[in-house]
Structures are given as structure tokens and as C-alpha cells.
Design a protein around this motif. Structure first.
Motif, PDB file in Angstrom:
ATOM      1  N   PRO A 118       0.815  -1.217   0.000  1.00 26.99           N
ATOM      2  CA  PRO A 118       0.000   0.000   0.000  1.00 26.99           C
ATOM      3  C   PRO A 118       0.850   1.269   0.000  1.00 26.99           C
ATOM      4  N   ALA A 119       1.897   1.294   0.813  1.00 23.37           N
ATOM      5  CA  ALA A 119       2.827   2.423   0.823  1.00 23.37           C
ATOM      6  C   ALA A 119       4.069   1.995   0.050  1.00 23.37           C
ATOM      7  N   LEU A 120       4.108   2.323  -1.238  1.00 27.04           N
ATOM      8  CA  LEU A 120       5.150   1.772  -2.099  1.00 27.04           C
ATOM      9  C   LEU A 120       6.491   2.459  -1.944  1.00 27.04           C
ATOM     10  N   LEU A 121       6.512   3.684  -1.402  1.00 23.82           N
ATOM     11  CA  LEU A 121       7.758   4.409  -1.170  1.00 23.82           C
ATOM     12  C   LEU A 121       7.806   4.883   0.271  1.00 23.82           C
ATOM     13  N   ASP A 122       8.998   4.908   0.844  1.00 19.79           N
ATOM     14  CA  ASP A 122       9.159   5.412   2.204  1.00 19.79           C
ATOM     15  C   ASP A 122      10.383   6.315   2.247  1.00 19.79           C
ATOM     16  N   SER A 123      10.222   7.495   2.815  1.00 21.11           N
ATOM     17  CA  SER A 123      11.317   8.460   2.905  1.00 21.11           C
ATOM     18  C   SER A 123      11.652   8.736   4.357  1.00 21.11           C
ATOM     19  N   GLN A 124      12.933   8.829   4.639  1.00 22.90           N
ATOM     20  CA  GLN A 124      13.411   9.138   5.979  1.00 22.90           C
ATOM     21  C   GLN A 124      14.424  10.270   5.890  1.00 22.90           C
ATOM     22  N   SER A 125      14.522  11.053   6.956  1.00 19.88           N
ATOM     23  CA  SER A 125      15.514  12.115   7.035  1.00 19.88           C
ATOM     24  C   SER A 125      16.638  11.676   7.960  1.00 19.88           C
ATOM     25  N   CYS A 126      17.866  11.834   7.507  1.00 21.91           N
ATOM     26  CA  CYS A 126      19.024  11.366   8.267  1.00 21.91           C
ATOM     27  C   CYS A 126      19.334  12.352   9.398  1.00 21.91           C
ATOM     28  N   ALA A 127      19.314  11.871  10.637  1.00 21.91           N
ATOM     29  CA  ALA A 127      19.535  12.739  11.796  1.00 21.91           C
ATOM     30  C   ALA A 127      21.014  13.045  12.016  1.00 21.91           C
ATOM     31  N   ALA A 128      21.881  12.146  11.549  1.00 22.42           N
ATOM     32  CA  ALA A 128      23.324  12.341  11.727  1.00 22.42           C
ATOM     33  C   ALA A 128      24.053  11.595  10.629  1.00 22.42           C
ATOM     34  N   ASP A 129      25.306  11.955  10.391  1.00 25.76           N
ATOM     35  CA  ASP A 129      26.111  11.238   9.399  1.00 25.76           C
ATOM     36  C   ASP A 129      26.131   9.744   9.741  1.00 25.76           C
ATOM     37  N   ASP A 130      25.972   8.914   8.721  1.00 27.33           N
ATOM     38  CA  ASP A 130      25.911   7.471   8.980  1.00 27.33           C
ATOM     39  C   ASP A 130      26.367   6.724   7.735  1.00 27.33           C
ATOM     40  N   THR A 131      26.497   5.422   7.877  1.00 25.49           N
ATOM     41  CA  THR A 131      26.850   4.559   6.754  1.00 25.49           C
ATOM     42  C   THR A 131      25.876   3.388   6.710  1.00 25.49           C
ATOM     43  N   LEU A 132      25.273   3.169   5.558  1.00 29.77           N
ATOM     44  CA  LEU A 132      24.336   2.068   5.396  1.00 29.77           C
ATOM     45  C   LEU A 132      25.081   0.736   5.382  1.00 29.77           C
ATOM     46  N   PRO A 133      24.379  -0.381   5.603  1.00 30.77           N
ATOM     47  CA  PRO A 133      25.046  -1.684   5.662  1.00 30.77           C
ATOM     48  C   PRO A 133      25.864  -2.041   4.421  1.00 30.77           C
ATOM     49  N   ASP A 134      25.473  -1.511   3.251  1.00 28.20           N
ATOM     50  CA  ASP A 134      26.231  -1.836   2.038  1.00 28.20           C
ATOM     51  C   ASP A 134      27.417  -0.909   1.826  1.00 28.20           C
ATOM     52  N   GLY A 135      27.675  -0.001   2.778  1.00 27.07           N
ATOM     53  CA  GLY A 135      28.806   0.904   2.677  1.00 27.07           C
ATOM     54  C   GLY A 135      28.489   2.276   2.143  1.00 27.07           C
ATOM     55  N   THR A 136      27.247   2.509   1.756  1.00 25.46           N
ATOM     56  CA  THR A 136      26.854   3.818   1.241  1.00 25.46           C
ATOM     57  C   THR A 136      26.821   4.851   2.366  1.00 25.46           C
ATOM     58  N   ARG A 137      27.485   5.985   2.151  1.00 26.39           N
ATOM     59  CA  ARG A 137      27.506   7.030   3.167  1.00 26.39           C
ATOM     60  C   ARG A 137      26.304   7.951   2.985  1.00 26.39           C
ATOM     61  N   VAL A 138      25.671   8.297   4.079  1.00 31.41           N
ATOM     62  CA  VAL A 138      24.582   9.272   4.070  1.00 31.41           C
ATOM     63  C   VAL A 138      24.924  10.379   5.059  1.00 31.41           C
TER      64      VAL A 138
END
Length: 234
Positions: A118-138
């Protein structure tokens, strides 16, 4: 806020609240929440629940109606077993415990929402610098969006049969949506046979409407027939 305050004032002056059985009135009667908290709760219901449940059920009934009589029979068997164990007749609401015990229906709804969330997209706002499990920096303040729809069709996650509707692959999930959807499915399938109109059933997957929720364009045209007690249809 105006609605919340009016309902709170109504509750304080009205003697008979028997006609007030809606969600907001129940929260007001508990006297545990501020006006601001009640406003946030109601906005959450209106925004998150406006189309999601109906969208999920639309796709679910379409999936069941596309040559899946064995799955329909299995869901119906769970409904009838719940009726027998609770002693309730068709047309009366099933209790929470009975709905929670419908494991195959739970899995079928979950599998349906994997293919058509039903909710096909989900957006989040990054509260602090972080790194996703695959190594992507946000970075802090970045908006990160992922597609639940795309992820549900990835063979890398679900296997080569990712396009198949197979409830057996699913486990338990979110509770509130299921509590809403299970009684609808149980009540409809118990008393009716839902057949998708031929022009829809033979035309492949119905067209999507890509909005905040994954809706089916034009809704789902169906023919509804009353089910006889032995499981056949009139």
C-alpha cells in the motif's frame, strides 16, 4: 484541534455517550491524552489509514480471484474454524484472539502486500552522518527514499519465484493493519464469492496509480455472489 476540543466538550456535558463509539470518543473518554496528543493520533489515523487498508484489500481480492480457488478455500476454512471455536454466527464480528489465530490469512495478506505494498515508497531524514550496511555514506539532513514495491519483486531477496503469490513464504508482520483487514476478508469470503469482471481478469495486472499509496486505477470491478453454506455459490 477544533474537532478534538468539540468532542471533549461534548463528552463533558452529554449524559448518554452510547452513540459515541468512534476512535476519538474512546480516547477522549480515557482522559489520558492532551488535546495535542489527540490531534496527532487523529492525524496519524487520517493520513496513514485513509487509503492503505482499502488499497491492500483491493489487490488481495484481485489476487484471490485470479484462479486461486485452493487459497480461497483455505482462508474460508480458517474463518469457519474460528466461528466454530468461538460459537459466533456469520455476520457477527470475530474477536481479536480469533483473528490472530488465522495464520494462513495473515500470511496471505502479507504476501499480497509484498507484491503490491500500500505504501510503495518510504522516505526518511538522516539525523546524523551514517553509513548504510552496504557501505553507502549518508549525511546529516539527507533524505533517503526506498521503494518497498521494487524490493518486493527482487529475485535476490525472494528467489526466482518472486513474482508468484505464495503465502507459505511469509511470516508475521504488522498487527494493526491485519486487525483491520482480517475481519473484512473473513466477513466477505464467508458469505460471498468475489469474481473479478472478465475484462479485468483477462487483461493481465491492473494498471497502477502511483500516488502516496499504491492504488488500482478505477478500482476493482467485481461480481459478488452469495455463498451457500456448503461452500458453493448461488
Amino acid at each position: 484541534m477544533g474537532i478534538v476540543r468539540a468532542r471533549r466538550q461534548s463528552a463533558s456535558v452529554s449524559v448518554d455517550q452510547s452513540q459515541r463509539d468512534d476512535v476519538l470518543s474512546r480516547f477522549v473518554a480515557s482522559a489520558e491524552h492532551s488535546d495535542e496528543a489527540l490531534r496527532d493520533i487523529m492525524l496519524s489515523f487520517l493520513i496513514a489509514g485513509r487509503e492503505t487498508t482499502s488499497s491492500a484489500l483491493t489487490w488481495f481480492f484481485w489476487l484471490l480471484s485470479t484462479s486461486r480457488p485452493a487459497m480461497t478455500a483455505r482462508v474460508l476454512a480458517e474463518v469457519r474454524a474460528a466461528r466454530a471455536s468461538t460459537g459466533t454466527r456469520p455476520g457477527l464480528p470475530l474477536g481479536f484472539d480469533a483473528l490472530r489465530g488465522m495464520h494462513y490469512l495473515h500470511a496471505a495478506l502479507t504476501e499480497s502486500m509484498r507484491l503490491y505494498p500500500p505504501a510503495l515508497l518510504d522516505s526518511q531524514s538522516c539525523a546524523a552522518d551514517d553509513t548504510l550496511p552496504d557501505g553507502t555514506r549518508v549525511g546529516k539532513g539527507w533524505s533517503v527514499t526506498y521503494s518497498a514495491y521494487a524490493m518486493g519483486w527482487l529475485s535476490a531477496i525472494w528467489g526466482d519465484d518472486c513474482a508468484e503469490f505464495r503465502p507459505e513464504r511469509m511470516c508475521l508482520g504488522k498487527e494493526m493493519a491485519y486487525v483491520q483487514m482480517k475481519p473484512v476478508v473473513a466477513s466477505v469470503l464467508e458469505e460471498f464469492v468475489v469474481d473479478v469482471r472478465k475484462e479485468v481478469a483477462g487483461g493481465g495486472v491492473p494498471e497502477h496509480v502511483l500516488s502516496v499509496t499504491l492504488r488500482m486505477k478505477g478500482g476493482l470491478p467485481v461480481q459478488v455472489r452469495r455463498r451457500e453454506q456448503d461452500g458453493s455459490a448461488e
